[in-house]
Enzyme design. Sequence first.
Site, PDB file in Angstrom:
ATOM      1  N   CYS A 113       8.006  -9.084  15.629  1.00  0.00           N
ATOM      2  CA  CYS A 113       7.322 -10.345  15.532  1.00  0.00           C
ATOM      3  C   CYS A 113       7.773 -11.541  15.989  1.00  0.00           C
ATOM      4  O   CYS A 113       7.171 -12.480  16.604  1.00  0.00           O
ATOM      5  CB  CYS A 113       6.224 -10.375  14.353  1.00  0.00           C
ATOM      6  SG  CYS A 113       5.378  -9.164  13.797  1.00  0.00           S
ATOM      7  N   HIS A 253       3.634 -17.476  14.258  1.00  0.00           N
ATOM      8  CA  HIS A 253       3.335 -16.286  14.856  1.00  0.00           C
ATOM      9  C   HIS A 253       2.073 -16.087  13.660  1.00  0.00           C
ATOM     10  O   HIS A 253       1.881 -16.282  12.639  1.00  0.00           O
ATOM     11  CB  HIS A 253       4.199 -15.276  14.015  1.00  0.00           C
ATOM     12  CG  HIS A 253       4.035 -13.834  13.826  1.00  0.00           C
ATOM     13  ND1 HIS A 253       3.459 -13.040  15.015  1.00  0.00           N
ATOM     14  CD2 HIS A 253       4.154 -13.057  12.948  1.00  0.00           C
ATOM     15  CE1 HIS A 253       3.080 -11.916  14.548  1.00  0.00           C
ATOM     16  NE2 HIS A 253       3.561 -11.794  13.454  1.00  0.00           N
ATOM     17  N   ASN A 283      -3.048  -9.657  14.332  1.00  0.00           N
ATOM     18  CA  ASN A 283      -1.510  -9.904  14.298  1.00  0.00           C
ATOM     19  C   ASN A 283      -1.073  -8.914  15.695  1.00  0.00           C
ATOM     20  O   ASN A 283      -1.164  -7.636  15.819  1.00  0.00           O
ATOM     21  CB  ASN A 283      -0.508  -9.178  13.282  1.00  0.00           C
ATOM     22  CG  ASN A 283       0.896  -9.430  13.363  1.00  0.00           C
ATOM     23  OD1 ASN A 283       1.371  -9.646  14.456  1.00  0.00           O
ATOM     24  ND2 ASN A 283       1.277  -9.249  12.300  1.00  0.00           N
TER      25      ASN A 283
HETATM   26  N1  COA Z   1      -9.154  -2.992   2.131  1.00  0.00           N
HETATM   27  C1  COA Z   1      -9.393  -3.181   0.853  1.00  0.00           C
HETATM   28  N2  COA Z   1      -8.173  -3.200  -0.127  1.00  0.00           N
HETATM   29  C2  COA Z   1      -7.107  -3.085   0.237  1.00  0.00           C
HETATM   30  C3  COA Z   1      -6.764  -3.086   1.620  1.00  0.00           C
HETATM   31  C4  COA Z   1      -7.888  -3.080   2.464  1.00  0.00           C
HETATM   32  N3  COA Z   1      -7.673  -3.111   4.039  1.00  0.00           N
HETATM   33  N4  COA Z   1      -5.542  -2.867   1.877  1.00  0.00           N
HETATM   34  C5  COA Z   1      -4.987  -2.895   0.614  1.00  0.00           C
HETATM   35  N5  COA Z   1      -5.904  -3.035  -0.122  1.00  0.00           N
HETATM   36  C6  COA Z   1      -5.550  -3.159  -1.567  1.00  0.00           C
HETATM   37  C7  COA Z   1      -4.382  -2.177  -2.161  1.00  0.00           C
HETATM   38  O1  COA Z   1      -4.591  -0.928  -2.211  1.00  0.00           O
HETATM   39  C8  COA Z   1      -4.252  -2.913  -3.376  1.00  0.00           C
HETATM   40  O2  COA Z   1      -5.315  -2.179  -4.338  1.00  0.00           O
HETATM   41  P1  COA Z   1      -4.566  -1.822  -6.048  1.00  0.00           P
HETATM   42  O3  COA Z   1      -4.069  -3.250  -6.628  1.00  0.00           O
HETATM   43  O4  COA Z   1      -5.669  -1.137  -6.680  1.00  0.00           O
HETATM   44  O5  COA Z   1      -3.265  -1.133  -5.677  1.00  0.00           O
HETATM   45  C9  COA Z   1      -4.987  -4.262  -3.422  1.00  0.00           C
HETATM   46  O6  COA Z   1      -5.727  -4.317  -1.983  1.00  0.00           O
HETATM   47  C10 COA Z   1      -3.659  -5.345  -3.326  1.00  0.00           C
HETATM   48  O7  COA Z   1      -2.791  -4.735  -2.343  1.00  0.00           O
HETATM   49  P2  COA Z   1      -1.719  -6.026  -1.854  1.00  0.00           P
HETATM   50  O8  COA Z   1      -0.864  -5.103  -0.828  1.00  0.00           O
HETATM   51  O9  COA Z   1      -0.970  -6.285  -3.059  1.00  0.00           O
HETATM   52  O10 COA Z   1      -2.445  -7.135  -1.154  1.00  0.00           O
HETATM   53  P3  COA Z   1      -2.186  -8.264  -0.502  1.00  0.00           P
HETATM   54  O11 COA Z   1      -2.692  -9.484  -1.322  1.00  0.00           O
HETATM   55  O12 COA Z   1      -0.631  -8.380  -0.523  1.00  0.00           O
HETATM   56  O13 COA Z   1      -2.543  -8.395   0.925  1.00  0.00           O
HETATM   57  C11 COA Z   1      -1.735  -7.868   2.916  1.00  0.00           C
HETATM   58  C12 COA Z   1      -2.012  -7.289   1.665  1.00  0.00           C
HETATM   59  C13 COA Z   1      -1.167  -6.458   4.068  1.00  0.00           C
HETATM   60  C14 COA Z   1      -2.826  -8.566   3.729  1.00  0.00           C
HETATM   61  C15 COA Z   1      -0.676  -8.793   2.974  1.00  0.00           C
HETATM   62  O14 COA Z   1       0.215  -8.441   2.035  1.00  0.00           O
HETATM   63  C16 COA Z   1       0.161  -9.252   4.155  1.00  0.00           C
HETATM   64  O15 COA Z   1      -0.663  -9.839   4.916  1.00  0.00           O
HETATM   65  N6  COA Z   1       1.249  -9.232   4.144  1.00  0.00           N
HETATM   66  C17 COA Z   1       2.104  -9.339   5.367  1.00  0.00           C
HETATM   67  C18 COA Z   1       1.946  -8.575   6.439  1.00  0.00           C
HETATM   68  C19 COA Z   1       2.410  -9.042   7.530  1.00  0.00           C
HETATM   69  O16 COA Z   1       2.158 -10.043   8.204  1.00  0.00           O
HETATM   70  N7  COA Z   1       3.418  -8.206   8.201  1.00  0.00           N
HETATM   71  C20 COA Z   1       3.673  -8.416   9.443  1.00  0.00           C
HETATM   72  C21 COA Z   1       4.995  -9.542   9.392  1.00  0.00           C
HETATM   73  S1  COA Z   1       5.169 -10.027  10.776  1.00  0.00           S
END
Ligand code: COA
Length: 326
Positions: A113, A253, A283
Amino acid sequence: MLKARITGTGLYVPKKVLTNLDIEKMVDTSDEWIRERTGIRERRIAAEEEAASDLALMASNEALKSAGLKARKLDLIIVATVSGDMPLPSTACILQHRIGAKKAAAFDVNAACSGFIYALSTADAYIRAGIYRRVLVVGSEVLSRLTDWTDRSTCVLLGDGAGAVVLEATDGDRGILSVKLNADGSMWDLLHIPAGGSRMPATEKTVKEGLHYMKMRGNETFKVAVRTLEKLVLSTLKEHKLKPEDISLLIPHQANLRIISATAKRLGLGLEKVMINLDRYGNTSAASIPIALDEAVRSGRVREGDYIILEAFGGGLTWASALIKW
Ligand code: COA
């Protein structure tokens, strides 16, 4: 002193729109969850016959048109991508041929990214050194092909698109003032594609197990991103004796609205000074910054003499920023 100035921008996104409601029908998720956790409402998906060079070609033609430059005048083409047409040759070479940039050198950059800023920095260095005068820098991704559409934690985040800029040498005071690049390979496994390279070549087994798809530890990535980006932007400003309020526009980004808002808040920047379009595109990795930049320029959010900052964070891990006087 020679500087590199952006003289043209362009973007291309595929026609097909995939909304959160469409994804609700594919995996166990909801429009509400996706909007609240990421800020994304919809993303674009490339047509079956479209690959990264096709998207790059459209965006590059727009950028060249807005710069008023013919492709044959280009000295160098750099494409930032993790989803190139094929592992060999580079997507930049395919683009060089298709765009008719006969005398341009061409290569790809992979910094996930942060790829666009890494590529921009490379172009900037060649121009400052007096080696090349006209460089095309493109971020192009067809992430939908690297996405496991059964994995709800990643498939809701990603989209396809391309953005391009033309950089030209100038003696004036406008242009790229500084670029900062960083990497920490110890966290390589936060975001990676296990198979398809020399570590784990493609076999029937790897395909069956979905090891050619992107794997991400989203929550950990999120935490590192917020911590790192604030420091990065502040050090860029400090180096140039600027304060956050001197910045006209921050173009981050487009990974997650919560990361963008948290970074802006820590910097004391109101969201009116932050370019946000991830609600429409998700993204798009290396393509996200040049797409956002083109939209900012065309909508009049960037004016001559403005200070703007680009910042990115991604797989590698890598993170990078650029300060530009427009
Ligand atoms: N729909 C519903 N629930 C979802 C889900 C979805 N699409 N994806 C994950 N979950 C659930 C998980 O299974 C978890 O459930 P649990 O608590 O029962 O285990 C819960 O939601 C929380 O998951 P978590 O990963 O802790 O959520 P989060 O608040 O961190 O949000 C992201 C997840 C991926 C949106 C977030 O972490 C994120 O955006 N991270 C950065 C990713 C990124 O930008 N990467 C590229 C970098 S360039």
